[in-house]
Scaffold this active site. Structure first.
Site, mmCIF file in Angstrom:
data_model
loop_
_atom_site.group_PDB
_atom_site.id
_atom_site.type_symbol
_atom_site.label_atom_id
_atom_site.label_comp_id
_atom_site.label_asym_id
_atom_site.label_seq_id
_atom_site.Cartn_x
_atom_site.Cartn_y
_atom_site.Cartn_z
ATOM 1 N N ARG A 138 80.830 -0.833 55.003
ATOM 2 C CA ARG A 138 79.735 0.032 55.452
ATOM 3 C C ARG A 138 78.476 -0.799 55.681
ATOM 4 O O ARG A 138 78.242 -1.785 54.996
ATOM 5 C CB ARG A 138 79.466 1.090 54.386
ATOM 6 C CG ARG A 138 78.464 2.163 54.797
ATOM 7 C CD ARG A 138 78.240 3.133 53.660
ATOM 8 N NE ARG A 138 77.417 2.554 52.591
ATOM 9 C CZ ARG A 138 77.139 3.161 51.444
ATOM 10 N NH1 ARG A 138 77.645 4.358 51.187
ATOM 11 N NH2 ARG A 138 76.382 2.572 50.541
ATOM 12 N N LYS B 213 62.310 -2.288 69.006
ATOM 13 C CA LYS B 213 61.099 -1.477 68.938
ATOM 14 C C LYS B 213 61.098 -0.751 67.594
ATOM 15 O O LYS B 213 62.066 -0.069 67.257
ATOM 16 C CB LYS B 213 61.085 -0.473 70.090
ATOM 17 C CG LYS B 213 59.739 0.210 70.332
ATOM 18 C CD LYS B 213 58.733 -0.768 70.948
ATOM 19 C CE LYS B 213 57.497 -0.040 71.448
ATOM 20 N NZ LYS B 213 57.761 0.756 72.655
ATOM 21 N N HIS B 214 60.035 -0.887 66.827
ATOM 22 C CA HIS B 214 59.921 -0.260 65.509
ATOM 23 C C HIS B 214 61.122 -0.588 64.624
ATOM 24 O O HIS B 214 61.697 0.284 63.968
ATOM 25 C CB HIS B 214 59.744 1.247 65.645
ATOM 26 C CG HIS B 214 58.478 1.633 66.341
ATOM 27 N ND1 HIS B 214 57.233 1.320 65.852
ATOM 28 C CD2 HIS B 214 58.263 2.287 67.511
ATOM 29 C CE1 HIS B 214 56.304 1.770 66.681
ATOM 30 N NE2 HIS B 214 56.893 2.354 67.698
ATOM 31 N N THR C 177 50.739 -37.209 28.534
ATOM 32 C CA THR C 177 49.459 -36.486 28.482
ATOM 33 C C THR C 177 49.440 -35.397 27.413
ATOM 34 O O THR C 177 48.401 -34.759 27.223
ATOM 35 C CB THR C 177 49.154 -35.840 29.852
ATOM 36 O OG1 THR C 177 50.214 -34.940 30.195
ATOM 37 C CG2 THR C 177 48.986 -36.891 30.926
ATOM 38 N N GLY D 155 56.588 -2.876 75.510
ATOM 39 C CA GLY D 155 55.874 -3.206 74.273
ATOM 40 C C GLY D 155 56.785 -3.621 73.143
ATOM 41 O O GLY D 155 56.384 -3.565 71.970
ATOM 42 N N VAL E 250 56.584 -38.048 28.254
ATOM 43 C CA VAL E 250 55.495 -37.844 27.304
ATOM 44 C C VAL E 250 54.391 -38.849 27.603
ATOM 45 O O VAL E 250 54.583 -40.061 27.423
ATOM 46 C CB VAL E 250 55.983 -38.011 25.848
ATOM 47 C CG1 VAL E 250 54.828 -37.806 24.876
ATOM 48 C CG2 VAL E 250 57.111 -37.034 25.543
ATOM 49 N N THR F 74 47.099 -41.505 35.458
ATOM 50 C CA THR F 74 48.414 -41.779 34.890
ATOM 51 C C THR F 74 49.323 -42.429 35.926
ATOM 52 O O THR F 74 49.180 -42.207 37.132
ATOM 53 C CB THR F 74 49.100 -40.484 34.433
ATOM 54 O OG1 THR F 74 49.332 -39.651 35.575
ATOM 55 C CG2 THR F 74 48.236 -39.722 33.447
ATOM 56 N N GLY F 75 50.244 -43.229 35.452
ATOM 57 C CA GLY F 75 51.352 -43.747 36.237
ATOM 58 C C GLY F 75 51.045 -44.154 37.660
ATOM 59 O O GLY F 75 50.160 -44.969 37.943
ATOM 60 N N GLY F 76 51.810 -43.546 38.601
ATOM 61 C CA GLY F 76 51.690 -43.895 40.005
ATOM 62 C C GLY F 76 50.337 -43.535 40.592
ATOM 63 O O GLY F 76 49.857 -44.194 41.521
ATOM 64 N N THR F 77 49.716 -42.495 40.060
ATOM 65 C CA THR F 77 48.384 -42.116 40.539
ATOM 66 C C THR F 77 47.377 -43.198 40.194
ATOM 67 O O THR F 77 46.559 -43.615 41.031
ATOM 68 C CB THR F 77 47.944 -40.777 39.911
ATOM 69 O OG1 THR F 77 48.937 -39.786 40.173
ATOM 70 C CG2 THR F 77 46.615 -40.330 40.491
ATOM 71 N N HIS G 232 68.452 1.143 55.290
ATOM 72 C CA HIS G 232 67.383 2.122 55.080
ATOM 73 C C HIS G 232 66.006 1.498 55.222
ATOM 74 O O HIS G 232 65.867 0.300 55.222
ATOM 75 C CB HIS G 232 67.521 2.755 53.693
ATOM 76 C CG HIS G 232 68.743 3.607 53.564
ATOM 77 N ND1 HIS G 232 69.833 3.224 52.815
ATOM 78 C CD2 HIS G 232 69.065 4.789 54.126
ATOM 79 C CE1 HIS G 232 70.770 4.173 52.890
ATOM 80 N NE2 HIS G 232 70.317 5.127 53.683
ATOM 81 N N ASN H 256 71.034 7.160 59.617
ATOM 82 C CA ASN H 256 72.390 7.127 60.123
ATOM 83 C C ASN H 256 72.412 6.546 61.538
ATOM 84 O O ASN H 256 71.534 6.820 62.333
ATOM 85 C CB ASN H 256 72.986 8.533 60.162
ATOM 86 C CG ASN H 256 73.349 9.039 58.782
ATOM 87 O OD1 ASN H 256 73.908 8.313 57.978
ATOM 88 N ND2 ASN H 256 73.037 10.295 58.496
#
Length: 538
Positions: A534, A289-290, A79, A319, A77, A46-49, A538, A432
């Protein structure tokens, strides 16, 4: 509505006689088309391809010749026609399907190569609504889904990276596709159309300012299969969502071992934190760390900032992940590599710094090119049993907040500066949270405790340990300020901070006992400011 299923055996090998090619990404197209044509495969396009294939001197049939109907409506429209979709969906071994194909002159497609209008790229470039909508592909997804459904007979390719696998299969089988290959390609095809629809629905939600659409869909592209998850018995993988927010997902890894699940999680936390600091104003370093900071500091240079950050908790820094808000220089690199570090992440690095880090072959060095914008909007999400929690990113920045003094004594200019620094850090510590700060550096951090007073005491103890490790006579927390990520429900947490040496406090306020806490602060002679915001994490 029920669907009648006919028992038809799926063939292992399907001879490749006819292919439909329609791609927006032309990478590898001509070579792929030529390889198919050299095997005697008839090409329809199709088209450009079609133009790209024809311009390369390869015989190709326009899809309009197949359908007997011209491409209309600016290509919308072309395919959507029985001679295309019949050729994709026909069950070749079903007598009724075969008869319908014969009656209506429908020929089957054995190979389909389709990739879609670049909707994601278009919207990422800031396109207006009309342009975004025009880049929603209709015919492409319909053909992909049809071919994938009928993978018993059709091999569907949605990624140029898969061309080589298909050509290899044709070579190995003498010109046929295998059931295993077709099944694998079909799974990938459905993944692609699902991700495409996810991008469209997300764009519409943003376009309509709909914070809670009826259906929320997320999609990602596999970036890395990880050795394991948080623990060795958990499997894991890393996906990129296509969000262009600078960070670990967009970083270039110059060296070091492959990143682990925990490395990626911690590195993201580190870089998001250090992005709170304007590199034009000050150098800043965060050691994580963690997923919690164990030291954060700013300074005139990265070396100064790193040394101050390391002093806060030199034991936990071992670490850890080091994030910088400026280009890594040789001076800072020499100091950072003195202890075992998992990852260094920065916007950039000098050639000399890269050479220094390279001496530690297992140390990962990630260069991002930019810092994420702390104020930028976005979504975060986490899974829960049977569902998913989605929220907007915490993009409140302390520099934009009006700090309201609620005590008799107002903070000094030095305290005011440290209070803003401390609240900036508290935003990135698990709740906290209590953070002690003096002279632009954390001196004690209490993270993730069930009781705020426990966080205050833990942070003070860690500050005492850091004081001893530094060989100082005076506690690092003497004359410091303290930040709490949420209000003090009682005065006990505040008094623990005062006992540690804090002279000023920043907290959101909003407790039923605010008056009690303010009174305790006044009696202790310290300054306290409320932010009204605040930072639970968590």
């Amino acid at each position: 509505m029920s669907v009648t299923v006919k028992a038809v055996a799926t063939p292992d090998h399907v001879a490749a006689r006819r292919a439909l090619l329609s791609v927006s990404d032309k990478a590898g197209l001509v070579d792929f088309a030529r390889a198919l044509a050299n095997r005697g495969v008839e090409l329809v396009s199709t088209g450009g391809t079609r133009k790209a294939i024809a311009d390369a001197g390869i015989a190709v049939i326009d899809v309009a010749e197949v359908t007997g109907f011209p491409e209309i409506m600016d290509g919308r429209v072309k395919t959507l026609h029985p001679k295309v979709h019949g050729g994709l969906l026909a069950v070749r071994d079903d007598p009724e399907h075969a008869a319908a194909m014969e009656e209506h002159g429908i020929s089957g497609f054995d190979i389909v190569a389709i990739n879609l209008y670049p909707f994601e790229k278009t919207v990422a470039g800031g396109a207006d609504a009309a342009t975004a909508i025009e880049n929603i592909d209709i015919g492409g997804p319909a053909m992909i889904r049809a071919a994938a459904k009928n993978h018993a007979y059709v091999a569907v390719l949605t990624d140029p990276a898969d061309y080589a696998d298909l050509l290899s299969a044709l070579e190995e089988t003498g010109g046929a596709t295998t059931k295993e290959l077709r099944t694998r390609l079909a799974a990938k095809a459905f993944q692609r159309t699902a991700a495409y629809d996810a991008a469209i629905t997300s764009w519409f939600a943003g376009h309509l300012n709909d914070a809670a659409p009826d259906r929320r869909i997320f999609a990602g592209t596999l970036a890395q299969t990880l050795r394991y998850g948080e623990n060795p018995h958990q499997s894991a993988a890393f996906y990129r969502t296509g969000d262009d927010r600078p960070g670990v997902a967009t970083a270039r890894q110059l060296q070091g071992k492959e990143l682990s699940y925990n490395n990626i999680n911690d590195t993201d936390a580190a870089y998001e934190l250090v992005a709170e600091f304007d590199p034009g104003r000050t150098a800043a370093v965060a050691i994580i760390k963690h997923a919690n900071p164990c030291g954060v500091a700013e300074g005139a240079t990265l070396l100064e900032a790193y040394e101050k950050a390391l002093r806060c908790d030199p034991v936990s820094a071992f670490g850890g992940i080091v994030a910088l808000n400026r280009t890594l220089d040789a001076e800072a690199a020499e100091k950072i590599v003195e202890i075992f570090t998992e990852v260094i992440i920065a916007p950039d690095a000098t050639d000399e710094a890269i050479e220094i880090v390279a001496k530690k072959k297992n140390l990962r060095l990630l260069l991002v090119g930019a810092l994420p914008e702390a104020r930028a909007a976005g979504l975060t999400f986490k899974s829960v049993a049977g569902g998913m929690l989605v929220q907007t990113r915490d993009n409140a920045v302390v520099d934009d907040l009006d700090l309201k003094t609620v005590t008799k004594r107002a903070p000094s200019d030095r305290e005011q500066s440290d209070l803003r620094f401390a609240f900036r850090i508290a935003k990135h510590v698990k709740s906290n949270t209590i953070v002690y700060v003096r002279d632009g550096a954390t001196v004690g951090i209490g993270a993730g405790q069930m009781s705020r007073v426990d966080s205050a005491r833990i942070a003070a103890r860690k500050a005492a340990d850091a004081t001893e490790a530094a060989g100082l006579d005076e506690l690092l927390t003497k004359g410091c300020v303290v930040a709490s990520d949420a209000f003090f429900p009682f005065a006990d947490g505040l008094m623990a901070a005062v006992e540690a040496g804090a002279t000023a406090v920043v907290q959101p306020g909003g407790s039923m006992r605010d008056d009690e806490v303010i009174k305790a602060a006044d009696e202790a002679g310290i300054a306290m400011v409320f932010t009204g915001v605040r930072h639970f994490r968590h």
